[in-house]
Design an enzyme around this catalytic site. Structure first.
Site, short mmCIF file in Angstrom:
data_model
loop_
_atom_site.label_atom_id
_atom_site.label_comp_id
_atom_site.label_asym_id
_atom_site.label_seq_id
_atom_site.Cartn_x
_atom_site.Cartn_y
_atom_site.Cartn_z
N GLY A 139 0.81 -1.21 0.00
CA GLY A 139 0.00 0.00 0.00
C GLY A 139 0.85 1.27 0.00
N ARG A 140 2.09 1.10 0.32
CA ARG A 140 2.96 2.29 0.35
C ARG A 140 4.41 1.95 0.03
NH1 ARG A 140 3.90 3.60 6.67
NH2 ARG A 140 3.59 1.51 7.49
N LYS B 116 10.02 1.95 0.77
CA LYS B 116 8.82 2.04 1.62
C LYS B 116 8.49 3.52 1.87
CE LYS B 116 7.09 -0.04 5.93
NZ LYS B 116 7.43 -1.07 6.92
N ASP C 55 -2.38 6.75 2.92
CA ASP C 55 -1.86 7.81 2.05
C ASP C 55 -0.61 7.40 1.28
OD1 ASP C 55 -0.03 7.67 4.08
OD2 ASP C 55 -0.32 9.72 4.80
N ARG D 291 14.60 -0.80 1.68
CA ARG D 291 14.77 -2.11 2.32
C ARG D 291 15.36 -3.11 1.33
NH1 ARG D 291 9.53 -3.93 5.26
NH2 ARG D 291 8.71 -4.35 3.21
N ARG E 215 5.74 -12.99 1.06
CA ARG E 215 5.25 -13.23 2.43
C ARG E 215 4.36 -14.46 2.44
NH1 ARG E 215 4.69 -7.32 4.03
NH2 ARG E 215 5.86 -6.28 2.39
N ASP F 222 0.82 -11.47 6.82
CA ASP F 222 1.35 -10.62 5.74
C ASP F 222 2.68 -9.99 6.14
OD1 ASP F 222 -0.66 -9.30 7.51
OD2 ASP F 222 0.10 -7.50 6.56
N ASN F 223 3.06 -10.15 7.39
CA ASN F 223 4.36 -9.62 7.82
C ASN F 223 5.37 -10.74 8.04
OD1 ASN F 223 3.38 -7.02 7.75
ND2 ASN F 223 2.85 -6.96 9.92
N ASP G 262 9.04 -6.34 8.17
CA ASP G 262 7.99 -5.35 8.43
C ASP G 262 7.97 -4.89 9.88
OD1 ASP G 262 7.09 -4.84 5.95
OD2 ASP G 262 5.01 -5.42 6.32
P1 AMP Z 1 1.52 -2.96 8.19
O1 AMP Z 1 0.66 -2.92 9.40
O2 AMP Z 1 2.50 -1.82 8.08
O3 AMP Z 1 2.18 -4.27 7.97
O4 AMP Z 1 0.54 -2.72 6.95
C1 AMP Z 1 -0.61 -3.48 6.68
C2 AMP Z 1 -1.17 -3.11 5.33
O5 AMP Z 1 -1.53 -1.73 5.30
C3 AMP Z 1 -0.19 -3.29 4.18
O6 AMP Z 1 -0.92 -3.68 3.05
C4 AMP Z 1 0.38 -1.90 4.00
O7 AMP Z 1 0.88 -1.69 2.71
C5 AMP Z 1 -0.82 -1.04 4.28
N1 AMP Z 1 -0.45 0.30 4.78
C6 AMP Z 1 0.09 0.61 5.97
N2 AMP Z 1 0.29 1.93 6.08
C7 AMP Z 1 -0.14 2.48 4.92
C8 AMP Z 1 -0.20 3.80 4.40
N3 AMP Z 1 0.19 4.85 5.10
N4 AMP Z 1 -0.71 3.98 3.16
C9 AMP Z 1 -1.14 2.93 2.44
N5 AMP Z 1 -1.11 1.67 2.86
C10 AMP Z 1 -0.62 1.44 4.08
MG MG Z 2 3.09 -5.21 6.64
#
Ligand code: AMP
Ligand code: MG
Length: 487
Positions: A92-93, A113, A125, A176, A183, A252-253, A262
């Site tokens: 997502g980012r 990232k 965002d 990274r 994953r 997913d992590n 992650d």
């Molecule tokens: P995380 O908790 O960082 O492992 O993220 C879980 C999911 O949310 C993953 O698909 C990330 O890519 C997405 N995600 C986390 N933060 C953001 C962000 N600020 N904008 C878009 N996607 C995000």
């Molecule tokens: Mg993640």
């Protein structure tokens, strides 16, 4: 040594095509500048460390420039988050900029990232803030220096781009490195969306690129799953032995390579606390420190479910059964070494458990205890450490058992003992308050503390002159810091 334009790309994941990832260009940060770079990580790409100081470095890793051979892609995956299945996640980012191979022939994913929105951003965002980027950078490089398998971090690039979290902050990007960004959730995605062909393609890809030796086995996929189980058991044993709490062990992590991956609200234990929860949104303590062990197995079961099209349920169950005994063996081996023992005895597990219980009850610093235990001969060391325990009689009883055990262990000099113990017992770990100090300075534009802390943590086992302040228990303000989960 290479200049930045001399990297050689071979984008194997991108070639899997649009069912696996989407082409997205990075969205540049305003006024990108270097916060910190890891020389050790640069060496993995054969990069001359001097290139980190050039403007083009910050432009490349701040999303302004791209190599002609890079193929930036956002990967699609899903995963179990806090026990529940989320059907679609994905980068997502972050963007996989491409795969680079070094002179030794190793491939490294370049993953940026905080690179902006993608089709998988959902409500987000697409950005990452400076604070969380620094934490990921420091943690990856510190874990690596401790000998814990992990993704690596090449650099953090800061900017003036405003990013809104609980308050306005500034955007950053962390670059990274990992041999793969696949994953558990990648396999789950193709399993639950019922795309057997793509799932088979993914499995072949992972087998051919990352588990080549399993090809020789009668059942290659099963051999690969076994290996994944083994690597996870070893990684989590190291987390537990060194007091690392990941905080968000969603599938997913979890990396298919068994590396720490992650970084969010992670923490290293200061005082030993088996029940420690570093993630403040984890109200039930699903990912508490001691739960990491069973959760590791839970996550592997989730992966096993997604592999049922390739491997029989009985074989998967049998492979999963390897996890706990392997975990125990690795953990005990490391803890023995942390205690300075070179042989194995049946009661060692109990010796470790008794000690941890005493430490828990007295809030003893987990890192410094082991370091100090090696500083002096066992008998002297325990008399010095005794004052840290509320239950002194309890500690004395443990100390008698320990001294007797050391006496049976072997005949070596204190010099040898110290050297051996200090090589596995770090003096410096990434304590939350140390990260916090470095972040506070960086947020006001001074990156010297992040850089110094990174340097200290790159050699955690070596006493470094003038760095005493990094080997202290946290001050009161730094003891139970609430680390924001927004990143
Ligand atoms: P995380 O908790 O960082 O492992 O993220 C879980 C999911 O949310 C993953 O698909 C990330 O890519 C997405 N995600 C986390 N933060 C953001 C962000 N600020 N904008 C878009 N996607 C995000
Ligand atoms: Mg993640």
């Amino acid at each position: 040594m290479k200049a930045l334009d001399e990297l050689t790309f071979d984008n194997r994941f991108a070639r899997l095509g649009d069912a696996f990832s989407t082409h997205v260009l990075p969205e540049p940060l305003d006024e990108p500048s270097l916060v910190v770079a890891s020389k050790a990580a640069m060496a993995l790409l054969d990069l001359d460390p001097a290139v980190a100081q050039t403007p083009v470095f910050a432009e490349l890793f701040g999303g302004h420039k791209l190599w002609a051979e890079a193929e930036p892609r956002a990967m699609v995956y899903s995963g179990h988050q806090f026990g529940g299945y989320t059907p679609q996640l994905g980068d997502g980012r972050g963007l996989l900029l491409g795969e680079v191979y070094n002179e030794a022939g190793e491939h490294w994913d370049l993953h940026l990232k905080g690179a902006g929105m993608t089709p998988y951003s959902r409500m987000g965002d697409g950005r990452a803030v400076l604070r969380s980027s620094i934490r990921e950078f420091l943690a990856s490089e510190a874990l690596h220096a401790l000998g814990i398998p992990t993704s690596r971090a090449l650099c953090v690039i800061g900017s003036s781009t405003p990013v809104w979290r609980e308050k306005q902050e500034r955007g950053a990007m962390v670059l990274r490195l990992a041999h793969s960004h696949i994953r558990f959730g990648h396999f789950e995605y193709f399993y639950y969306t019922k795309k057997p062909e793509q799932q088979a393609e993914l499995a072949e890809h992972v087998l051919n690129l990352h588990y080549t030796e399993c090809r020789e086995q009668p059942e290659p996929y099963l051999a690969m799953f076994r290996e994944i189980v083994e690597r996870n058991a070893e990684m989590i044993a190291k987390w537990q032995a060194y007091g690392f709490c990941h905080g968000v062990m969603n599938t997913d992590n979890m990396s298919i390579l068994g590396i720490t991956f992650d970084f969010g609200p992670f923490a290293f234990l200061d005082d030993f606390d088996a029940h420690f929860i570093c993630n403040h949104s984890d109200h039930e303590g699903r990912y508490s420190f001691s739960n990491q062990v069973p959760i590791g197995q839970w996550n592997l079961s989730a992966l096993a479910q997604a592999l049922t099209p390739f491997i029989s349920v009985d074989a998967l169950k049998e492979a999963l059964g390897l996890y706990l005994p392997l975990y125990q063996a690795h953990y005990l081996d490391l803890m023995r070494r942390r205690l300075g023992l070179t042989t194995a005895e049946d009661d060692d597990q109990q010796l470790v458990e008794r000690l941890l219980k005493l430490m828990q009850n007295s809030g003893v610093d987990y890192t410094l205890f082991f370091r100090r235990l090696g500083d002096e001969p066992a008998a002297l060391a325990v008399t010095r450490l005794r004052d840290d325990f509320v239950d002194m009689a309890g500690f004395d009883a443990w100390a008698e058992q320990y001294k007797a055990r050391v006496a049976r262990d072997g005949d070596y000099t204190q010099e040898q003992r110290r050297e051996r113990m200090h090589a596995v017992n770090p003096l410096y770990i990434l304590r939350n308050y140390l990260a916090q100090n470095a972040i506070a300075a960086a947020e006001s534009g001074d990156y010297s503390e992040v850089r110094r802390l990174h340097e200290v943590l790159a050699r955690p086992f070596e006493e470094q002159a003038g760095m005493e302040q990094y080997a202290q228990r946290p001050p009161d303000w730094g003891k139970h810091l609430e680390i924001s989960c927004s990143s």
